[in-house]
Design an enzyme around this catalytic site. Structure first.
Site, PDB file in Angstrom:
ATOM      1  N   GLY A  94     -53.839   5.318 -24.302  1.00 24.52           N
ATOM      2  CA  GLY A  94     -52.770   5.199 -23.343  1.00 24.52           C
ATOM      3  C   GLY A  94     -51.680   6.178 -23.463  1.00 24.52           C
ATOM      4  CB  THR A  98     -59.022   5.953 -22.821  1.00 20.04           C
ATOM      5  OG1 THR A  98     -58.193   5.087 -21.928  1.00 20.04           O
ATOM      6  CG2 THR A  98     -59.146   7.334 -22.024  1.00 20.04           C
ATOM      7  CB  SER A 108     -51.340   8.991 -21.021  1.00 18.13           C
ATOM      8  OG  SER A 108     -50.194   8.229 -20.398  1.00 18.13           O
TER       9      SER A 108
HETATM   10  N1  GLY Z   1     -55.682   4.519 -18.217  1.00 16.03           N
HETATM   11  C1  GLY Z   1     -54.851   5.334 -19.326  1.00 16.03           C
HETATM   12  C2  GLY Z   1     -54.447   6.566 -18.675  1.00 16.03           C
HETATM   13  O1  GLY Z   1     -55.013   7.035 -17.981  1.00 16.03           O
HETATM   14  O2  GLY Z   1     -53.594   7.008 -19.448  1.00 16.03           O
END
Ligand code: GLY
Length: 572
Positions: free
Chosen positions: A477, A384, A456
């Protein structure tokens, strides 16, 4: 009728970004072939920190050209979609949190949505076997992308024309940029998956990438130009929509024209709370992050953690036990509040949180089975990206955006040049089955058409004396909320500099699996003491890549890019 409404909306969104905006005629020039990585700056007029030095430079040039922090955040996100394809994106989604100079607090949810043809059991075989391979890779893993809609929604707060904000990204895609050693290695590791999950081989496929190679992305440049010319409709309709739907047909995905036309980002009331006089502003559902940070901070607030000392056994244990309890609530109660009644007030109330800590024992670990009995194992994988921006007018912006896994579904939309997310894996595909972060869930986060998967991502802004003090966030994450929590505690309780608060080794616990993750470099004496108290520990590599800006007592901006990646800080 729906089509007319959607087109009208796209036109209004584009106008919102162009309307009577003044701009200097000079274009932004960035040298993409020779750049340095700056990890820390102290700046007077504005600062940007992101996962890539070129993207941070774009953001600062936009500030210098008269843009505000929102302009810079948009331009930085668009640049990241080119120079940081791991997570910067057009094919994913994200969250935007801002505290504007006029005191307004804003959050925009542009999380992906489940396609209209999605259903609760779409990743479960006839014999009940959960198919995380399908929720994590390839065409079926993709949610309806939200990023482009989110950018146009945040345009409400900008000063410059959108064309100016997107042009640096177009230039970077068209002329190319020189990749770093880390980027070359990451693209080399991706080759097998690229061949497996693509119907048309994308530009990223190559025998061997080397540090110093130039990555040119012509298809992506053309997609960006369509967005520049047509606004959100340049992505959700017309040629780009056609390319997405054709790709779905070739690869067995389910995102349709209707899904694209019907997508909308949502302005939401930020999730805010007070901690010892500081106001902490975060993202509400479908981010679990704002609420988790709230819960964890309130669970430690009356325990005098500052006196325990940074990385002391007592402090790490206390924070771990708070995290364990908060993450148990995440699995049970959190999901898209548009579809499921999340008891936010109740589980963030002081009474509830003190009650939650009643069985906390400072002498030993509380087994997770005593918090909520479930059994699972989990693996790590996380990508991310976060950017923090501040300007001299007093606007602060915190954005976290994602494709989910690194390079998302590993599927590039043929002819459009961008990676599709694999965000469907952030739903609970079957109660008790862990997603790629080892997180489980149930009804609250079950798949439904049009629903947004629980996230998250935790973009956060802290106010001190009612003025921006800290702008922070990170990828990682399920480790995101615990890292933001630790970074805040490091500064607010242990009085650390932004640099130390980010660079010192982190730890993570998420209730299940009942494992305390310790980043390499974590003090051995504390680790040994924790093991004696009953903690199962596991050493691991980098936890996240935190990008932070802190306002110093003299009003200057201390901007720090994480040293766990190629991230860069820029300011002026
Ligand atoms: N894909 C990671 C999150 O949105 O937590």
């Amino acid at each position: 009728m729906q089509k007319i409404i959607a087109s009208l909306f796209a036109a209004i969104l584009l106008m919102a970004c162009n309307n009577s905006r003044q701009s200097s005629s000079s274009s932004i020039v960035i040298n993409p072939y020779n750049y340095t990585v700056v990890k820390k700056v102290v700046a007077e007029n504005g600062a940007v920190v992101s996962a890539h030095p070129l993207a941070s430079k774009v953001g600062v040039e936009i500030l210098k050209a008269g843009g505000n922090a929102v302009d810079a955040a948009i331009a930085t996100q668009l640049a990241l979609a080119v120079v940081y394809p791991n997570a910067g994106n057009l094919g994913g989604g994200g969250f935007f949190v801002a505290r504007l100079a006029n005191g307004e607090q804003v959050s925009i949810d542009y999380r992906e949505k489940a396609p209209g043809k999605a259903h609760r059991d779409m990743y479960i075989d006839a014999d009940g076997t959960p198919r995380t391979d399908k929720s994590q890779d390839g065409h079926l893993a993709g949610g309806v992308p939200g990023t482009v809609f989110g950018l146009f929604t945040s345009c409400k707060y900008t000063k410059l024309p959108f064309a100016k904000l997107i042009q640096p990204a177009i230039d970077l895609a068209e002329k190319g940029f020189v990749i770093t050693k880390r980027e070359a290695s990451s693209l080399n590791n991706l080759q097998k998956d690229l061949k497996k999950y693509n119907t048309i081989m994308p530009v990223f496929v190559k025998d061997k990438w080397n540090e110093g190679d130039t990555l040119v992305q012509t298809d992506l440049a053309n997609t960006l130009k369509r967005i520049k010319d047509k606004g959100a409709a340049g992505f959700y309709e017309g040629e780009t929509a056609r390319l997405i739907v054709e790709e779905m047909k070739r690869g067995g995905g389910i995102i349709s024209y209707e899904d694209l036309k019907n997508y909308n980002a949502k302005p939401r009331e930020p999730h805010s709370f007070m901690y010892k006089g500081y106001k902490i502003i975060g993202m509400p559902m479908p981010s679990s992050g704002g609420l988790l940070v709230h819960q964890m901070m309130k669970m430690i607030e009356n325990k005098n953690i500052g006196a325990m000392g940074f990385h002391s056994t007592a402090a790490v244990q206390l924070m771990t036990e708070a995290a364990r309890r908060a993450y148990a609530d995440r699995a049970e109660y959190m999901g898209d509040a548009d579809f499921y009644k999340v008891p936010v007030q109740q589980i963030s109330s002081d009474v509830y949180l003190q009650e939650r800590m009643k069985n906390y024992d400072p002498a030993k670990a509380t087994p997770s089975t005593e918090i909520k009995p479930r059994i699972l194992t989990g693996k790590e994988s996380e990508e991310t990206t976060h950017l923090s921006v501040i300007d001299k007018e007093g606007n602060a912006v915190s954005v976290t955006t994602t494709l989910n896994n690194s390079y998302g579904s590993r599927t590039v939309i043929g002819g459009a040049g961008f990676f599709l997310n694999d965000e469907m894996d952030d739903f609970s595909i079957k109660p008790g089955v862990p997603n790629m972060y080892g997180a489980i869930g149930g009804e609250a986060n079950a798949i439904m058409p049009g629903k947004r998967m629980l996230s998250s991502m935790t973009p956060t802004i802290v106010l001190k004396d009612n003025k921006p003090y800290i702008v922070v966030g990170t990828p990682g994450g399920t480790t995101i909320p615990t890292q933001v929590f630790q970074t805040l505690v490091n500064i607010l309780e242990f009085n650390m500099s932004a640099e130390d608060a980010v660079y010192k080794p982190k730890f993570h616990h998420q209730w299940l699996p009942d494992t305390l993750h310790l980043e390499r470099g974590f003090p051995t004496s504390t680790k040994d003491a924790l093991i004696k108290m009953g903690y199962a520990t596991r050493e691991r590599g980098a936890i996240g890549r935190t990008e932070i800006i802190r306002v110093l007592p003299n009003g200057k901006f201390e901007a720090v890019a994480d040293n766990r990646g190629d991230d860069g800080a820029e300011g002026f």
